[in-house]
Write a protein that holds these residues in place. Structure first.
Motif, PDB file in Angstrom:
ATOM      1  N   VAL A 368      31.085 -48.684   1.071  1.00  0.00           N
ATOM      2  CA  VAL A 368      31.670 -47.759   2.049  1.00  0.00           C
ATOM      3  C   VAL A 368      30.573 -46.987   2.763  1.00  0.00           C
ATOM      4  O   VAL A 368      30.668 -46.704   3.967  1.00  0.00           O
ATOM      5  N   GLY A 369      29.492 -46.643   2.039  1.00  0.00           N
ATOM      6  CA  GLY A 369      28.375 -45.966   2.679  1.00  0.00           C
ATOM      7  C   GLY A 369      27.745 -46.812   3.764  1.00  0.00           C
ATOM      8  O   GLY A 369      27.444 -46.315   4.862  1.00  0.00           O
ATOM      9  N   LEU A 370      27.540 -48.100   3.498  1.00  0.00           N
ATOM     10  CA  LEU A 370      27.007 -48.993   4.528  1.00  0.00           C
ATOM     11  C   LEU A 370      27.981 -49.138   5.690  1.00  0.00           C
ATOM     12  O   LEU A 370      27.566 -49.223   6.861  1.00  0.00           O
ATOM     13  N   TRP A 371      29.243 -49.202   5.378  1.00  0.00           N
ATOM     14  CA  TRP A 371      30.276 -49.315   6.417  1.00  0.00           C
ATOM     15  C   TRP A 371      30.232 -48.100   7.349  1.00  0.00           C
ATOM     16  O   TRP A 371      30.283 -48.233   8.577  1.00  0.00           O
ATOM     17  N   VAL A 403      34.196 -56.570   4.460  1.00  0.00           N
ATOM     18  CA  VAL A 403      33.176 -57.624   4.351  1.00  0.00           C
ATOM     19  C   VAL A 403      32.195 -57.412   5.493  1.00  0.00           C
ATOM     20  O   VAL A 403      32.510 -57.646   6.660  1.00  0.00           O
ATOM     21  N   LEU A 404      31.001 -56.954   5.157  1.00  0.00           N
ATOM     22  CA  LEU A 404      29.998 -56.619   6.159  1.00  0.00           C
ATOM     23  C   LEU A 404      29.070 -57.799   6.406  1.00  0.00           C
ATOM     24  O   LEU A 404      28.970 -58.712   5.570  1.00  0.00           O
ATOM     25  N   PRO A 405      28.361 -57.809   7.524  1.00  0.00           N
ATOM     26  CA  PRO A 405      27.371 -58.883   7.769  1.00  0.00           C
ATOM     27  C   PRO A 405      26.275 -58.860   6.706  1.00  0.00           C
ATOM     28  O   PRO A 405      25.933 -57.803   6.174  1.00  0.00           O
ATOM     29  N   LEU A 464      32.312 -57.302  11.165  1.00  0.00           N
ATOM     30  CA  LEU A 464      32.720 -57.158   9.784  1.00  0.00           C
ATOM     31  C   LEU A 464      32.813 -58.487   9.064  1.00  0.00           C
ATOM     32  O   LEU A 464      33.223 -58.550   7.916  1.00  0.00           O
ATOM     33  N   LYS A 465      32.452 -59.585   9.745  1.00  0.00           N
ATOM     34  CA  LYS A 465      32.467 -60.890   9.098  1.00  0.00           C
ATOM     35  C   LYS A 465      31.164 -61.090   8.323  1.00  0.00           C
ATOM     36  O   LYS A 465      30.092 -60.750   8.779  1.00  0.00           O
TER      37      LYS A 465
END
Length: 469
Positions: A368-371, A403-405, A464-465
């Motif tokens: 969540v922090g990275l998001w 789901v982050l890059p 977000l992929k």
């Protein structure tokens, strides 16, 4: 003789007495008596006293009127033109913070002695004090500099935080200012000081449950500021040194010197100068001059990573230890994103925890922090979504981890402000070293130039992929 009668007639009368006769009483005075000297003296004293009281009342009225005029002039000096010119005297009419006389705060801090000093901020020092009313109440007194920036922070602090009421916000008790006096703000005293001291200083070691509780309470404060109050409050300086801890290590967000109020529909405000702290400052704010709820979310994301990893967002590293070839500067977001891309995000957890933590919670906090710290502001979650993801409930599919890059994306915004100069970065907090500041600003300017030269664009959903390499 029974039928006869005799009549006598008195011809004269004479009486002679041997007694001495009394003299007749004196005639009554025809006019009022002459006043005595005591009556005259009393009347003169009364008249004099009346004149003295009259002149005293006139002088008091004149002084009061002049003082009121000076206060009005002073309030005009401290009126924020950006906030529709509302004078701070309106705050005094409420039931919230009150105005303190200067001498009372001097006495509360023992004339601002060194032993009562709690810390030094970017624009002033903080002292511990004890008020006379309420008796013995412990407070923290922030002594601001009388600079232009100090005055701006002072006005913003009073205007914003005095109207807010939330259990996770530091309560403003009062203030003090005068034409020839310093600017001071009086807060409730937080016994355990700031989160920064316990993360990086000689404070109490924070276990993972304590850290998770602090993060959730900080998120609760930000949710209130962004979505639950009548206007959207942009804090613009979220960092551990502004997260205060009470006696039970409950978190309260403070320092609203850079805060701004915007309508919920507006969502963004253009600033005349860059304000914030390097490492926590959204690069978009530096390049475009725009502050928004998304820029607050960037700072919140950095704090999430800092608490979970136990490392500062930026630090100087030795040349022989430079593994990223980025000028000898460690950047927490980039480092954590690289570990995330390799599927080893838990390796970023604070080593001092020694594995004593809930792995699911730690992973959730860091992702969540990275998001929240996503380079593209449009891809960041709202504070409500972030909070729902941090503490998911049963059958809440919308709260699944994003789901982050695998690689940290490039920022996708174009600068709208004039080129960055030394003049428009004066508002950057001085809590970090000047070396880190210059490196930070150089880095974000470089990111901006790279983003403007990129012609391709992606939508928020595509960012977000997750693409594994």
């Amino acid at each position: 003789t029974s039928t006869s009668f005799e009549r006598h007639q008195l011809r004269s009368w004479y009486f002679n007495s041997s007694l001495e006769s009394r003299p007749p009483p004196p005639p009554a005075p025809s006019s009022s008596p002459r006043p005595s000297s005591g009556v005259i003296a009393g009347a003169a004293a009364g008249a004099t006293m009346f004149l003295v009281l009259l002149f005293a009342a006139a002088a008091a009225l004149l002084v009061r009127r002049r003082r009121r005029q000076n206060i009005m002039e002073m309030e005009e000096d401290y009126t924020d033109s950006e906030d529709e010119g509302e004078p701070m005297t309106e705050i005094e009419m409420g039931t919230g913070p009150r105005r303190f006389p200067y001498h009372e705060l001097v006495g509360a801090t023992k004339n601002f002695t060194a032993e009562e000093k709690l810390g030094q901020g970017g624009f002033g020092a903080v002292y511990r004090g004890y008020l006379r009313e309420p008796a013995g109440l412990a407070v923290a007194i922030k002594r601001l500099e009388s600079s232009m920036q100090g005055k701006k922070e002072y006005k913003s602090e009073i205007k914003v935080i005095s109207r807010l009421r939330h259990r996770n916000l530091v309560r403003l008790i009062g203030w003090c200012h005068g034409r020839d006096q310093e600017l001071m703000l009086v807060y409730e005293l937080m016994p355990n000081r700031s989160l920064d001291i316990h993360l990086h200083g000689k404070g109490t070691f924070l276990t993972w449950p304590m850290r998770m509780k602090i993060l959730l309470e900080l998120g609760s404060a930000l949710l209130y500021l962004h979505e639950e109050w009548e206007q959207c409050v942009l804090h613009r300086d979220i960092k551990p040194s502004n997260v205060m801890l009470d006696e039970s290590f409950g978190a309260k967000l403070g320092d609203f010197g850079l805060a701004r109020l915007v309508d919920h529909a507006a969502g963004m405000q253009t600033m005349t100068a860059v304000s914030g702290t390097p490492g926590y400052l959204d690069p978009e704010c530096v390049c475009t001059g725009r502050a928004s709820a998304e820029s607050d979310m960037y700072s919140f994301g950095v704090v999430l990573l800092e608490v979970a990893c136990g490392r500062r967002p930026m630090s100087i590293i030795a040349a022989d230890q430079d593994q990223h070839k980025n000028g000898g500067v460690f950047r927490l977001v980039e480092w954590a994103w690289e570990l995330y891309g390799r599927g080893a995000i838990l390796e970023a957890a604070d080593e001092r925890l020694n594995g004593s933590y809930n792995t699911v919670e730690v992973e959730r906090v860091m992702v969540v922090g990275l998001w929240c710290a996503h380079p593209n502001p449009a891809a960041r979650p709202s504070i409500r979504t972030a909070m729902a993801t941090l503490q998911p409930k049963v059958n809440q599919a919308c709260c699944e981890l994003p789901v982050l890059p695998s690689k940290m994306p490039m920022p996708m915004y174009a600068p709208l402000s004039p080129p960055l100069t030394s003049g428009n970065v004066a508002g950057v907090s001085s809590s970090s070293s000047s070396t880190v500041q210059s490196l930070a600003l150089t880095d974000v300017v470089g990111m901006s130039s790279m983003s403007t030269s990129t012609t391709s664009s992606k939508t928020s959903s595509s960012l977000l992929k997750h693409h594994h390499t």
